[in-house]
Design an enzyme around this catalytic site. Structure first.
Site, PDB file in Angstrom:
ATOM      1  N   SER A 139      48.536  72.889  38.965  1.00 46.59           N
ATOM      2  CA  SER A 139      47.575  72.650  40.051  1.00 46.59           C
ATOM      3  C   SER A 139      46.926  73.908  40.608  1.00 46.59           C
ATOM      4  O   SER A 139      45.937  73.803  41.343  1.00 46.59           O
ATOM      5  CB  SER A 139      48.256  71.919  41.205  1.00 46.59           C
ATOM      6  OG  SER A 139      48.203  70.551  40.979  1.00 46.59           O
TER       7      SER A 139
ATOM      8  N   LYS B 232      43.345  74.154  40.100  1.00 48.20           N
ATOM      9  CA  LYS B 232      42.375  73.373  40.878  1.00 48.20           C
ATOM     10  C   LYS B 232      41.525  74.272  41.776  1.00 48.20           C
ATOM     11  O   LYS B 232      40.364  73.975  42.061  1.00 48.20           O
ATOM     12  CB  LYS B 232      43.104  72.324  41.740  1.00 48.20           C
ATOM     13  CG  LYS B 232      43.776  71.228  40.915  1.00 48.20           C
ATOM     14  CD  LYS B 232      44.682  70.362  41.786  1.00 48.20           C
ATOM     15  CE  LYS B 232      45.372  69.279  40.970  1.00 48.20           C
ATOM     16  NZ  LYS B 232      46.398  68.572  41.751  1.00 48.20           N
TER      17      LYS B 232
ATOM     18  N   TYR C 107      40.576  67.905  32.459  1.00 48.78           N
ATOM     19  CA  TYR C 107      41.564  68.138  33.527  1.00 48.78           C
ATOM     20  C   TYR C 107      42.937  68.530  32.950  1.00 48.78           C
ATOM     21  O   TYR C 107      43.585  69.459  33.442  1.00 48.78           O
ATOM     22  CB  TYR C 107      41.671  66.881  34.403  1.00 48.78           C
ATOM     23  CG  TYR C 107      42.785  66.952  35.415  1.00 48.78           C
ATOM     24  CD1 TYR C 107      42.645  67.705  36.574  1.00 48.78           C
ATOM     25  CD2 TYR C 107      43.996  66.278  35.205  1.00 48.78           C
ATOM     26  CE1 TYR C 107      43.687  67.785  37.495  1.00 48.78           C
ATOM     27  CE2 TYR C 107      45.023  66.356  36.121  1.00 48.78           C
ATOM     28  CZ  TYR C 107      44.863  67.114  37.268  1.00 48.78           C
ATOM     29  OH  TYR C 107      45.891  67.204  38.174  1.00 48.78           O
TER      30      TYR C 107
ATOM     31  N   VAL D 109      53.049  72.503  39.724  1.00 48.35           N
ATOM     32  CA  VAL D 109      54.361  71.988  39.314  1.00 48.35           C
ATOM     33  C   VAL D 109      55.001  72.784  38.166  1.00 48.35           C
ATOM     34  O   VAL D 109      56.117  72.489  37.756  1.00 48.35           O
ATOM     35  CB  VAL D 109      54.337  70.473  38.967  1.00 48.35           C
ATOM     36  CG1 VAL D 109      54.049  69.627  40.193  1.00 48.35           C
ATOM     37  CG2 VAL D 109      53.361  70.172  37.844  1.00 48.35           C
TER      38      VAL D 109
HETATM   39  N1  GLU Z   1      48.767  68.471  35.874  1.00 43.79           N
HETATM   40  C1  GLU Z   1      49.561  68.024  36.972  1.00 43.79           C
HETATM   41  C2  GLU Z   1      49.252  66.576  37.264  1.00 43.79           C
HETATM   42  O1  GLU Z   1      48.124  66.208  37.299  1.00 43.79           O
HETATM   43  C3  GLU Z   1      49.255  68.884  38.141  1.00 43.79           C
HETATM   44  C4  GLU Z   1      50.202  68.618  39.218  1.00 43.79           C
HETATM   45  C5  GLU Z   1      50.479  69.793  40.051  1.00 43.79           C
HETATM   46  O2  GLU Z   1      50.698  70.925  39.614  1.00 43.79           O
HETATM   47  O3  GLU Z   1      50.508  69.544  41.259  1.00 43.79           O
HETATM   48  O4  GLU Z   1      50.119  65.766  37.460  1.00 43.79           O
END
Ligand code: GLU
Length: 303
Positions: A63, A66, A188, A257
């Protein structure tokens, strides 16, 4: 200021902690990583680096990506972006869907999964070769062409990404996704699967501590855009633990995560930590503790 002694002392204290949290296992590939990994890197605004532990070992940024995707979108479409995503903390886990249903397909913020999917959709619409161009953006702001996608992680996430599929279809049903669900999710899953080291992350986030200019001093975002992204990190960067992070650490930042956290003090430094074991909210357990120790002992925070 010489940050090396404080990083060394945090490292020593954290290394002896027994409960290191649990690695994320809903993305099977991430469960292979040992909770013994632990690294910190700090890059100050005169571009001096201080590091300790596994600061040069790549991990899945998840994440944290993002924020970089948001920066790229902001640089492309400026404030038009806020017609499609809000800027309020969600108080819910990153993959929560009910608010999306209540709020007519406008995600609470760009750092929860549904918001990040809208950002991914805008990138897919605006970039000629979305995956290549986004990777190139990260390579440019870090001045490092070795950064790459970990395709095993991207694939692992695609195979188990049921909630992200659900969020994408919900967004589509509200007319808040322009492109095909598969195309947006493919982008994504790759974006989240970028592998970077703590040191590379401090370079990538340097622009947020340097009024929008990257390590090459190229203006990537305006000062106002930089302020806004930092505000979103402070209020929305830690899932439903953003309040706790502001309370304990007092810096804008973002976790993933994969166990990484990046935080920054505008005009002073960027600090990143990696410890793959997570707490119950999905944030790096020892990473949070390390940053709390850092701001408490140095008495440095935005407050
Ligand atoms: N790729 C993970 C998901 O979409 C990202 C989650 C994260 O790091 O918060 O579940």
């Amino acid at each position: 200021m010489n940050y090396q002694p404080i990083l060394n002392s945090i490292y020593k204290a954290i290394k002896t902690t027994k409960d290191k949290g649990k690695v994320a296992n809903y993305i099977p590939e991430l469960s292979q990583v040992s909770t013994d990994n632990f690294g910190i890197c700090l890059l100050n605004n005169t571009q001096e680096t201080f590091k300790v532990g596994d600061a040069l070992k790549p991990f899945s940024i998840q994440s944290i990506s993002k924020v970089l995707a948001l920066a790229k979108v902001f640089s492309l479409v400026d404030n038009d972006l806020w017609k499609r995503v809000d800027v309020e903390p969600s108080g819910n886990p990153f993959n929560h869907l009910s608010l999306l249903e209540h709020e007519n397909g406008i995600p609470r913020n760009p750092l929860i999964n549904s918001g990040a999917l809208v950002i991914a959709d805008i990138l897919v619409s605006n970039l000629e070769n979305p995956k290549e161009d986004f990777l190139q953006f990260i390579r440019t702001i870090t001045n490092d062409n070795s950064i790459d996608y970990n395709l095993n992680v991207a694939n692992s996430e695609r195979l188990t990404g049921y909630r992200n599929y659900a969020a994408a279809y919900l967004l589509k049903s509200f007319g808040n996704l322009e492109n095909d669900v598969e195309k947006v999710l493919d982008f994504y899953f790759h974006q989240c699967a970028i592998a970077m080291t703590c040191e590379q992350l401090t370079k990538a986030f340097f622009l947020f501590s340097n009024q929008g200019k990257c390590i090459q001093e190229k203006q990537i975002l305006s000062k106002s855009q930089t302020k806004r992204i930092n505000a979103i990190m402070l209020t929305c960067g830690f899932y439903d633990e953003a309040g706790e992070f502001a309370f304990e650490v007092g810096l804008p930042g973002k976790s993933g995560v994969g166990g990484g956290i990046v935080a920054l003090l505008p005009n002073h430094f960027v600090i990143s930590v990696w410890s793959p074991g997570l707490n119950s909210k999905g944030n790096s357990k020892l990473g949070m503790q390390a940053l709390e120790k850092f701001t408490t002992e140095t008495k440095i925070s935005i407050f």
